[in-house]
Design an enzyme around this catalytic site. Structure first.
Site, mmCIF file in Angstrom:
data_model
loop_
_atom_site.group_PDB
_atom_site.id
_atom_site.type_symbol
_atom_site.label_atom_id
_atom_site.label_comp_id
_atom_site.label_asym_id
_atom_site.label_seq_id
_atom_site.Cartn_x
_atom_site.Cartn_y
_atom_site.Cartn_z
ATOM 1 N N LYS A 9 0.869 -1.299 -0.118
ATOM 2 C CA LYS A 9 0.083 0.167 0.051
ATOM 3 C C LYS A 9 0.799 1.316 0.105
ATOM 4 C CE LYS A 9 -4.048 -1.966 2.380
ATOM 5 N NZ LYS A 9 -5.090 -1.896 3.518
ATOM 6 N N TYR A 49 -12.428 -1.808 -3.237
ATOM 7 C CA TYR A 49 -12.727 -1.978 -1.998
ATOM 8 C C TYR A 49 -14.512 -1.651 -1.986
ATOM 9 C CZ TYR A 49 -8.422 -2.202 0.818
ATOM 10 O OH TYR A 49 -7.363 -2.602 1.429
ATOM 11 N N PHE A 57 -15.289 4.416 7.319
ATOM 12 C CA PHE A 57 -14.023 4.842 6.911
ATOM 13 C C PHE A 57 -13.855 4.732 5.371
ATOM 14 C CE2 PHE A 57 -13.951 0.133 8.387
ATOM 15 C CZ PHE A 57 -13.307 -0.381 7.221
ATOM 16 N N ARG A 85 -2.189 -14.281 4.569
ATOM 17 C CA ARG A 85 -3.035 -13.654 5.642
ATOM 18 C C ARG A 85 -2.232 -13.752 6.888
ATOM 19 N NH1 ARG A 85 -7.336 -10.085 4.731
ATOM 20 N NH2 ARG A 85 -7.712 -10.312 6.849
ATOM 21 N N THR A 91 -5.570 -6.661 10.908
ATOM 22 C CA THR A 91 -5.805 -5.524 10.366
ATOM 23 C C THR A 91 -5.201 -4.257 11.195
ATOM 24 O OG1 THR A 91 -7.786 -6.219 9.522
ATOM 25 C CG2 THR A 91 -7.392 -3.841 9.393
ATOM 26 N N ARG A 102 2.458 -6.463 9.275
ATOM 27 C CA ARG A 102 1.625 -5.284 9.579
ATOM 28 C C ARG A 102 2.522 -4.978 11.062
ATOM 29 N NH1 ARG A 102 -4.147 -6.910 7.835
ATOM 30 N NH2 ARG A 102 -4.268 -5.351 5.989
ATOM 31 N N ASN A 112 -1.763 0.480 6.686
ATOM 32 C CA ASN A 112 -1.127 -0.970 7.442
ATOM 33 C C ASN A 112 -0.485 -1.845 6.493
ATOM 34 O OD1 ASN A 112 -3.367 -1.704 5.742
ATOM 35 N ND2 ASN A 112 -4.531 -2.783 7.480
ATOM 36 N N HIS A 115 -2.118 -5.499 1.606
ATOM 37 C CA HIS A 115 -3.454 -6.024 1.371
ATOM 38 C C HIS A 115 -3.405 -7.597 1.301
ATOM 39 C CE1 HIS A 115 -7.522 -6.980 0.057
ATOM 40 N NE2 HIS A 115 -6.847 -7.629 -1.002
ATOM 41 N N GLU A 126 -9.960 -9.994 -7.165
ATOM 42 C CA GLU A 126 -9.058 -8.880 -6.900
ATOM 43 C C GLU A 126 -7.714 -9.254 -7.942
ATOM 44 O OE1 GLU A 126 -9.917 -8.402 -2.198
ATOM 45 O OE2 GLU A 126 -8.129 -9.286 -2.880
HETATM 46 P P1 IDP Z 1 -7.994 -6.443 6.167
HETATM 47 O O1 IDP Z 1 -7.093 -5.622 4.947
HETATM 48 O O2 IDP Z 1 -7.108 -6.882 7.216
HETATM 49 O O3 IDP Z 1 -8.722 -7.561 5.341
HETATM 50 P P2 IDP Z 1 -10.610 -5.101 6.045
HETATM 51 O O4 IDP Z 1 -11.432 -5.450 7.156
HETATM 52 O O5 IDP Z 1 -10.879 -6.014 4.727
HETATM 53 O O6 IDP Z 1 -9.168 -5.638 6.773
HETATM 54 O O7 IDP Z 1 -10.274 -3.650 5.886
HETATM 55 C C1 IDP Z 1 -9.584 -3.203 4.580
HETATM 56 C C2 IDP Z 1 -8.779 -1.969 4.869
HETATM 57 O O8 IDP Z 1 -9.522 -1.007 5.500
HETATM 58 C C3 IDP Z 1 -7.597 -2.417 5.959
HETATM 59 O O9 IDP Z 1 -6.545 -3.075 5.543
HETATM 60 C C4 IDP Z 1 -7.608 -1.048 6.326
HETATM 61 O O10 IDP Z 1 -6.686 -0.315 5.505
HETATM 62 C C5 IDP Z 1 -8.885 -0.174 6.292
HETATM 63 N N1 IDP Z 1 -9.581 -0.444 7.552
HETATM 64 C C6 IDP Z 1 -10.143 -1.343 8.301
HETATM 65 N N2 IDP Z 1 -10.723 -0.958 9.277
HETATM 66 C C7 IDP Z 1 -10.519 0.309 9.478
HETATM 67 C C8 IDP Z 1 -10.895 1.350 10.436
HETATM 68 O O11 IDP Z 1 -11.611 0.994 11.541
HETATM 69 N N3 IDP Z 1 -10.379 2.630 10.196
HETATM 70 C C9 IDP Z 1 -9.661 3.018 9.293
HETATM 71 N N4 IDP Z 1 -9.377 2.199 8.357
HETATM 72 C C10 IDP Z 1 -9.689 0.653 8.482
HETATM 73 MG MG MG Z 2 -10.111 -7.499 3.863
#
Ligand code: IDP
Ligand code: MG
Length: 138
Positions: A9, A49, A57, A85, A91, A102, A112, A115, A126
């Protein structure tokens, strides 16, 4: 053999972490099958997304994903989705296990660093979002 999509990212590309992240990925035994660097525009980030479009968010997330270059990588291996993963970590980096990408590199829950696809159906969507058949080896 399974395929998964990895994105490095904008926060990680900005901090010169492409090589460090790919080093961890390759060390974990995952195989790089395709790779490119690009910058998404806001609409493309929203398309990628779209499953999160109702989340509070979403605006901030897609703004951030379009804020600089990213690296898209197709990874292959036995159980690659789950293994990658696990290597990424949770996350929220404060919740991520020691030694995960991470935990080591992420700045915040949003920024973070990486992805990873979470299931075979999302991996297929994807991967095809970024790559066509000619761009993949194997
Ligand atoms: P993941 O990347 O671990 O699968 P997801 O829940 O699919 O997590 O969320 C996608 C992306 O959205 C995350 O990687 C992160 O960049 C962002 N994100 C997720 N939850 C939050 C939040 O509570 N605040 C801000 N950004 C978030
Ligand atoms: Mg995800």
């Amino acid at each position: 053999m399974e395929l998964t999509l990895c994105l490095i990212k904008p926060d990680a590309v900005r901090r010169n972490l492409i090589g460090s992240i790919l080093f961890m990925v390759e060390k974990a035994g995952l195989k790089v099958m395709a790779l490119k660097m690009l910058q998404l525009d806001k609409r493309q980030a929203e398309g990628f997304y779209h499953v999160h479009r109702e989340r509070p968010f979403f605006g901030e997330l897609t703004e951030y994903m379009a804020s600089g270059p990213i690296v898209a990588v197709v990874l292959a291996g036995d159980d690659a989705i789950k293994r990658y993963r696990e290597l990424m970590g949770a996350t929220d980096p404060t919740q991520a296990a020691e030694g995960t990408i991470r935990k080591v590199f992420a700045v915040s829950k949003q920024e973070n660093s990486v992805h990873g696809s979470d299931a075979p159906e999302t991996a297929a969507f994807e991967i095809s979002f970024f790559f066509n058949a000619m761009e993949m080896v194997g």
